[in-house]
Scaffold this active site. Structure first.
Site, PDB file in Angstrom:
ATOM      1  N   GLU A  10       0.716  -1.180  -0.094  1.00 53.97           N
ATOM      2  CA  GLU A  10       0.110   0.072   0.043  1.00 53.97           C
ATOM      3  C   GLU A  10       0.855   1.201   0.054  1.00 53.97           C
ATOM      4  O   GLU A  10       0.376   2.321  -0.518  1.00 53.97           O
ATOM      5  CB  GLU A  10      -1.029  -0.049   1.139  1.00 53.97           C
ATOM      6  CG  GLU A  10      -2.258  -0.931   1.311  1.00 53.97           C
ATOM      7  CD  GLU A  10      -1.810  -2.407   1.891  1.00 53.97           C
ATOM      8  OE1 GLU A  10      -2.686  -3.242   1.789  1.00 53.97           O
ATOM      9  OE2 GLU A  10      -0.684  -2.650   1.959  1.00 53.97           O
ATOM     10  N   HIS A  60       2.605  -8.547   2.123  1.00 48.95           N
ATOM     11  CA  HIS A  60       1.246  -8.017   1.946  1.00 48.95           C
ATOM     12  C   HIS A  60       0.308  -9.071   1.354  1.00 48.95           C
ATOM     13  O   HIS A  60       0.525  -9.869   0.595  1.00 48.95           O
ATOM     14  CB  HIS A  60       1.308  -7.124   0.811  1.00 48.95           C
ATOM     15  CG  HIS A  60       0.036  -6.728   0.101  1.00 48.95           C
ATOM     16  ND1 HIS A  60      -0.798  -5.822   0.780  1.00 48.95           N
ATOM     17  CD2 HIS A  60      -0.708  -7.022  -1.013  1.00 48.95           C
ATOM     18  CE1 HIS A  60      -1.946  -5.498  -0.100  1.00 48.95           C
ATOM     19  NE2 HIS A  60      -1.762  -6.230  -1.138  1.00 48.95           N
ATOM     20  N   HIS A 104       2.055   1.549   5.475  1.00 52.87           N
ATOM     21  CA  HIS A 104       0.933   2.468   5.326  1.00 52.87           C
ATOM     22  C   HIS A 104       0.554   2.644   6.926  1.00 52.87           C
ATOM     23  O   HIS A 104       0.969   1.995   7.831  1.00 52.87           O
ATOM     24  CB  HIS A 104      -0.393   1.783   4.551  1.00 52.87           C
ATOM     25  CG  HIS A 104      -0.740   0.327   5.288  1.00 52.87           C
ATOM     26  ND1 HIS A 104      -1.397   0.192   6.195  1.00 52.87           N
ATOM     27  CD2 HIS A 104      -0.347  -0.759   4.761  1.00 52.87           C
ATOM     28  CE1 HIS A 104      -1.560  -0.945   6.722  1.00 52.87           C
ATOM     29  NE2 HIS A 104      -0.809  -1.653   5.674  1.00 52.87           N
ATOM     30  N   HIS A 115      -5.129   0.784   7.231  1.00 56.26           N
ATOM     31  CA  HIS A 115      -5.863   0.042   8.075  1.00 56.26           C
ATOM     32  C   HIS A 115      -4.748  -0.615   8.930  1.00 56.26           C
ATOM     33  O   HIS A 115      -3.497  -0.510   8.954  1.00 56.26           O
ATOM     34  CB  HIS A 115      -6.272  -1.280   6.947  1.00 56.26           C
ATOM     35  CG  HIS A 115      -5.316  -1.839   6.346  1.00 56.26           C
ATOM     36  ND1 HIS A 115      -4.575  -1.374   5.130  1.00 56.26           N
ATOM     37  CD2 HIS A 115      -4.874  -3.139   6.451  1.00 56.26           C
ATOM     38  CE1 HIS A 115      -3.820  -2.314   4.625  1.00 56.26           C
ATOM     39  NE2 HIS A 115      -4.003  -3.343   5.518  1.00 56.26           N
ATOM     40  N   GLU A 134       0.405  -1.505  11.720  1.00 58.71           N
ATOM     41  CA  GLU A 134       1.552  -2.278  11.444  1.00 58.71           C
ATOM     42  C   GLU A 134       2.997  -1.999  11.636  1.00 58.71           C
ATOM     43  O   GLU A 134       3.747  -2.712  12.311  1.00 58.71           O
ATOM     44  CB  GLU A 134       1.108  -2.799  10.041  1.00 58.71           C
ATOM     45  CG  GLU A 134      -0.050  -3.525   9.932  1.00 58.71           C
ATOM     46  CD  GLU A 134      -0.540  -3.583   8.357  1.00 58.71           C
ATOM     47  OE1 GLU A 134       0.485  -3.626   7.565  1.00 58.71           O
ATOM     48  OE2 GLU A 134      -1.767  -3.692   7.966  1.00 58.71           O
TER      49      GLU A 134
END
Length: 271
Positions: A10, A60, A104, A115, A134
């Protein structure tokens, strides 16, 4: 010197929507090529800075995004899922430095495709009361192994937020500026890769000269995971030794690896 790279999608330049990050999306093949190019830039920079061994973990979604046939020859790739430690699979105390490439910001932040691990299930993650995404959780896991994070790339939101968490010595590259959750002003891939390679070289070469922050949290550790609805939280609470409060599941332990594994287990339970 050994460098570990965790690579997400992302935060890659040009990536702004679901069509880029979903394997079924019309722009996915182009996005994974851009991802591979940015990871290659980080690998090249690491070797130029003095690294002797680089391991890349595809972090990912299906974790099969990076095109191994196009990866820098000397690097090794961890690919596929499920795998122990997920986004940080393969990290041990044998490494000297961690790079987080293409990352991200956390759920609710105004960053590109923001997210926290699972956009369809997770509302919020806290570690000892501090909301983390994350980059934060993965940096704390690196701290468990006494390995500092030296480079983070992604949009302007994640790079700023992670530098605030880790410290000014962290090298960052903001390859795009978020205008909304699905629109950004992006660098060209050529410029982004040039900057990533430069920062990676600096991060590795300066490791012996600078005191990089190793991120740790005070014990006992408390993981608090909030889900989008009660049913999801009830599934996550099937993990032993957890406490359920409305849509939040709480787990305590003295060991960061156990905290991280508990988070992974909850994510698996709510799928």
């Amino acid at each position: 010197m050994k460098v570990y790279i965790s690579a997400d999608l992302e935060g890659i330049t040009g990536v702004v929507g679901r069509e880029h990050v979903n394997p079924e999306g019309s722009e996915y093949q182009r996005a994974r090529d851009l991802m591979t190019r940015e990871v290659n830039a980080a690998i090249k920079g690491a070797y130029q800075g003095g690294a002797e061994h680089v391991v890349v973990n595809d972090a990912h979604g299906p974790m099969t995004n990076l095109m191994i046939e196009n990866l820098e020859t000397e690097a090794e790739l961890i690919t596929g899922t499920p795998k122990p430690q997920g986004m940080m699979a393969g990290l041990t105390e044998e490494f000297d430095l961690v790079f987080l490439i293409g990352y991200h910001s956390k759920k609710g932040d105004p960053g590109i495709l923001s997210h926290s691990y699972s956009g369809g299930t997770v509302k919020q993650i806290k570690l000892n009361g501090l909301e983390v995404g994350e980059p934060g959780m993965n940096s704390y896991l690196a701290g468990y192994y006494q390995v500092p994070v030296g480079l983070v790339t992604g949009d302007d939101r994640v790079t700023t937020n992670t530098k605030d968490l880790i410290g000014e010595q962290l090298k960052t590259v903001a390859v795009k500026s978020a205008l909304s959750r699905s629109a950004a002003k992006c660098m060209t891939p050529t410029k982004a890769c040039k900057l990533i390679e430069e920062r990676a070289t600096q991060a590795v070469s300066e490791l012996s000269k600078k005191k990089y922050t190793i991120l740790t949290a005070e014990k006992p550790l408390e993981l608090s995971m909030s889900f989008l609805d009660r049913g999801m939280a009830e599934k996550a609470a099937q993990l032993p030794n957890t406490k359920l409060e409305n849509t939040t599941v709480i787990y305590q332990h003295d060991d960061m690896l156990s905290i991280y594994e508990a988070m992974q287990a909850m994510l698996m339970l709510v799928r």
